[in-house]
Design a protein around this motif. Structure first.
Motif, PDB file in Angstrom:
ATOM      1  N   GLY A  74       0.778  -1.226   0.000  1.00 43.38           N
ATOM      2  CA  GLY A  74       0.000   0.000   0.000  1.00 43.38           C
ATOM      3  C   GLY A  74       0.816   1.287   0.000  1.00 43.38           C
ATOM      4  O   GLY A  74       0.248   2.372  -0.119  1.00 43.38           O
ATOM      5  N   GLN A  75       2.138   1.172   0.115  1.00 39.32           N
ATOM      6  CA  GLN A  75       2.971   2.373   0.165  1.00 39.32           C
ATOM      7  C   GLN A  75       3.060   3.044  -1.201  1.00 39.32           C
ATOM      8  O   GLN A  75       3.173   2.382  -2.234  1.00 39.32           O
ATOM      9  N   LYS A  76       3.010   4.362  -1.218  1.00 41.93           N
ATOM     10  CA  LYS A  76       3.133   5.145  -2.440  1.00 41.93           C
ATOM     11  C   LYS A  76       4.385   6.005  -2.352  1.00 41.93           C
ATOM     12  O   LYS A  76       4.692   6.569  -1.298  1.00 41.93           O
ATOM     13  N   ILE A  77       5.119   6.092  -3.459  1.00 33.02           N
ATOM     14  CA  ILE A  77       6.367   6.861  -3.454  1.00 33.02           C
ATOM     15  C   ILE A  77       6.463   7.724  -4.712  1.00 33.02           C
ATOM     16  O   ILE A  77       5.932   7.391  -5.770  1.00 33.02           O
ATOM     17  N   ASP A  78       7.166   8.851  -4.572  1.00 33.13           N
ATOM     18  CA  ASP A  78       7.543   9.667  -5.725  1.00 33.13           C
ATOM     19  C   ASP A  78       8.748   9.031  -6.390  1.00 33.13           C
ATOM     20  O   ASP A  78       9.550   8.340  -5.740  1.00 33.13           O
ATOM     21  N   LEU A  79       8.910   9.289  -7.663  1.00 34.80           N
ATOM     22  CA  LEU A  79      10.069   8.750  -8.381  1.00 34.80           C
ATOM     23  C   LEU A  79      11.199   9.765  -8.373  1.00 34.80           C
ATOM     24  O   LEU A  79      11.723  10.168  -9.416  1.00 34.80           O
ATOM     25  N   ARG A  80      11.591  10.176  -7.177  1.00 32.56           N
ATOM     26  CA  ARG A  80      12.674  11.150  -7.047  1.00 32.56           C
ATOM     27  C   ARG A  80      13.878  10.495  -6.375  1.00 32.56           C
ATOM     28  O   ARG A  80      13.756   9.871  -5.325  1.00 32.56           O
ATOM     29  N   LYS A  81      15.025  10.663  -7.014  1.00 31.12           N
ATOM     30  CA  LYS A  81      16.256  10.111  -6.465  1.00 31.12           C
ATOM     31  C   LYS A  81      16.799  11.036  -5.373  1.00 31.12           C
ATOM     32  O   LYS A  81      16.345  12.173  -5.209  1.00 31.12           O
ATOM     33  N   SER A  82      17.757  10.546  -4.625  1.00 27.89           N
ATOM     34  CA  SER A  82      18.331  11.343  -3.539  1.00 27.89           C
ATOM     35  C   SER A  82      18.977  12.624  -4.050  1.00 27.89           C
ATOM     36  O   SER A  82      19.093  13.614  -3.334  1.00 27.89           O
ATOM     37  N   SER A  83      19.376  12.611  -5.324  1.00 21.63           N
ATOM     38  CA  SER A  83      19.979  13.800  -5.928  1.00 21.63           C
ATOM     39  C   SER A  83      18.946  14.864  -6.263  1.00 21.63           C
ATOM     40  O   SER A  83      19.296  15.998  -6.605  1.00 21.63           O
ATOM     41  N   GLY A  84      17.653  14.502  -6.172  1.00 21.17           N
ATOM     42  CA  GLY A  84      16.590  15.419  -6.530  1.00 21.17           C
ATOM     43  C   GLY A  84      16.072  15.228  -7.941  1.00 21.17           C
ATOM     44  O   GLY A  84      15.009  15.742  -8.303  1.00 21.17           O
ATOM     45  N   GLU A  85      16.821  14.469  -8.754  1.00 21.20           N
ATOM     46  CA  GLU A  85      16.385  14.191 -10.114  1.00 21.20           C
ATOM     47  C   GLU A  85      15.224  13.204 -10.103  1.00 21.20           C
ATOM     48  O   GLU A  85      15.065  12.418  -9.176  1.00 21.20           O
ATOM     49  N   THR A  86      14.422  13.253 -11.172  1.00 15.82           N
ATOM     50  CA  THR A  86      13.305  12.323 -11.305  1.00 15.82           C
ATOM     51  C   THR A  86      13.753  11.076 -12.058  1.00 15.82           C
ATOM     52  O   THR A  86      14.473  11.158 -13.055  1.00 15.82           O
ATOM     53  N   LEU A  87      13.332   9.924 -11.564  1.00 19.87           N
ATOM     54  CA  LEU A  87      13.639   8.654 -12.212  1.00 19.87           C
ATOM     55  C   LEU A  87      12.738   8.507 -13.443  1.00 19.87           C
ATOM     56  O   LEU A  87      11.518   8.460 -13.322  1.00 19.87           O
ATOM     57  N   THR A  88      13.339   8.447 -14.621  1.00 20.44           N
ATOM     58  CA  THR A  88      12.538   8.311 -15.848  1.00 20.44           C
ATOM     59  C   THR A  88      12.920   7.072 -16.656  1.00 20.44           C
ATOM     60  O   THR A  88      12.074   6.493 -17.328  1.00 20.44           O
ATOM     61  N   ASN A  89      14.186   6.662 -16.620  1.00 20.24           N
ATOM     62  CA  ASN A  89      14.640   5.450 -17.311  1.00 20.24           C
ATOM     63  C   ASN A  89      15.052   4.420 -16.272  1.00 20.24           C
ATOM     64  O   ASN A  89      16.014   4.637 -15.528  1.00 20.24           O
TER      65      ASN A  89
END
Length: 219
Positions: free
Chosen positions: A8-23
């Protein structure tokens, strides 16, 4: 540090660097069932054929594309109103590595058995949700399988560069007599992609039943 997801956990696709995970890769890893033979002098190995699949849902809550094994018989799929399986989406954004019919033997080899590579920048704009699910082509239930895990990572099907998140989904009481799991979904909210760990086991014995369940109960 990779995120260890819970049901049930929901997460943003943001890496620790602040960039968004796209690939990234969405991979599933599992083991064959290994037992000791007579007097422990030999080892019996039972291969496990799990199938990682996904369906893409558009903004009208309709299935607009799919990835699942081309080995599924078309006459059975047609009973559920489904087309032949394929390993790449129409927009080329998601690609499946193909069927693993056995699972790991001799322990976890550190690589996933079936993988879907994802490029969110290429996903058709009308797609709003992507559901990932797992079906067992055999008769074993998930509580018998030594381990089964879904994870998201940067890299390739043969090399893990950086694990982003993982979710362990087997060897648990809730999976007794269950041969299908709706594992999780990517979904778009206010123009941004997020991930939700669903982890719901079902009684389905065929992929077509699981797809119908997603459409009927999860949209």
């Amino acid at each position: 540090m990779a995120i260890n997801l819970t049901k049930g956990q929901k997460i943003d696709l943001r890496k620790s660097s602040g960039e968004t995970l796209t690939n990234f890769c969405v991979g599933v890893n599992w083991g064959a069932i290994e037992t000791k033979g007579f007097l422990g002098l030999s080892k019996n190995v039972k291969e496990i054929d799990l199938d990682l699949s996904c369906v893409l849902i558009d903004d009208q809550n309709k299935i607009c594309d799919h990835l699942y094994s081309p080995l599924y018989r078309i006459e059975v799929l047609q009973q559920f109103g489904l087309p032949k399986g394929k390993l790449i989406t129409v927009d080329g954004a998601l690609k499946h590595t193909g069927d693993d019919l056995a699972g790991d033997t001799g322990g976890d080899d550190g690589l996933d058995n079936e993988i879907i590579t994802v490029d969110l920048s290429r996903v058709d704009a009308k797609v709003s949700q992507i559901f990932f699910f797992l079906n067992n082509a055999g008769n074993e239930d998930f509580s018998q399988i030594p381990y089964a895990k879904i994870r998201m990572y940067e890299g390739t099907p043969t090399k893990v560069n950086s694990e982003f998140a993982s979710y362990n989904v087997a060897a648990d009481r809730q999976y007794v007599n269950k041969r299908s799991i709706i594992m999780g979904k990517l979904y778009k909210r206010n123009g941004e992609w997020k991930f939700s760990a669903i982890g719901d086991p079902t009684n389905d014995t065929f992929l077509g039943q699981t797809i119908h369940k997603i459409v009927e109960s999860y949209l």
